[in-house]
Write an enzyme that holds these catalytic residues in place. Structure first.
Site, PDB file in Angstrom:
ATOM      1  N   PRO A  63       0.842  -1.193   0.000  1.00  0.00           N
ATOM      2  CA  PRO A  63       0.000   0.000   0.000  1.00  0.00           C
ATOM      3  C   PRO A  63       0.882   1.249   0.000  1.00  0.00           C
ATOM      4  CG  PRO A  63       0.028  -1.003   2.173  1.00  0.00           C
ATOM      5  CD  PRO A  63       0.765  -1.932   1.260  1.00  0.00           C
ATOM      6  N   HIS A  64       0.402   2.295  -0.617  1.00  0.00           N
ATOM      7  CA  HIS A  64       1.209   3.504  -0.681  1.00  0.00           C
ATOM      8  C   HIS A  64       0.322   4.734  -0.806  1.00  0.00           C
ATOM      9  CE1 HIS A  64       0.876   1.608  -4.651  1.00  0.00           C
ATOM     10  NE2 HIS A  64       0.796   2.819  -5.149  1.00  0.00           N
TER      11      HIS A  64
END
Length: 157
Positions: free
Chosen positions: A66-67
């Site tokens: 995730p980012h």
């Protein structure tokens, strides 16, 4: 790219106990908040969840990346979470995720840092030996060493 500017032992949780994706993201965002790397935990979480809504970051093979690229992020950071039990991440291979590498990138850094880190990590995670070694690390210092090797090789080439 110096790994020590992106991550330290306080941004690694090797026994993360969470029952779903949101709990994982909240816990890892707390680590960023405790290190004063974000201005707003809730804004950061919202950014990560908005990105997840576009397309899953469940990379496959038990890994999610995730980012979030946001103005709430003060310093480019990597946060690692190794799950006690896997969670559903709607991963591309439909398998549960047990290892999370979350990226936090300041909006002001443009796309280069974000894309460099994401590309380098993704490329290395395709390698089964690297992936297995990273995911089986039982010591925070080992995780840092794997990431140092991974990111420094790319920046030196």
């Amino acid at each position: 790219m110096k790994i020590t500017s992106l991550i330290n032992e306080d941004l690694i949780e090797l026994e993360l106990d969470a029952s779903n994706q949101i709990e994982v993201i909240e816990h890892l965002a707390s680590l960023l908040e405790n290190q004063d790397r974000i201005d707003s935990k809730s804004d950061f979480i919202q950014g990560v969840l908005e990105r997840e809504a576009q397309f899953t970051t469940g990379f496959g093979n038990g890994i999610a990346i995730p980012h979030c690229k946001s103005q709430t992020v003060k310093n480019a950071s990597i946060v690692i979470g190794k799950m006690i039990n896997g969670v559903d991440w709607k991963a591309m291979d439909d398998c549960e995720v047990s290892f999370i590498i979350m990226l936090a990138i300041p909006e002001s850094e443009g796309g280069l840092t974000h894309l460099q880190i994401l590309s380098t990590l993704s490329g290395n995670l395709i390698d089964e030996d690297f992936r297995t070694s990273l995911m089986s690390a039982s010591d925070k210092q080992d995780v840092l060493c794997f990431l140092e090797d991974c990111l420094s090789e790319k920046s030196n080439s």
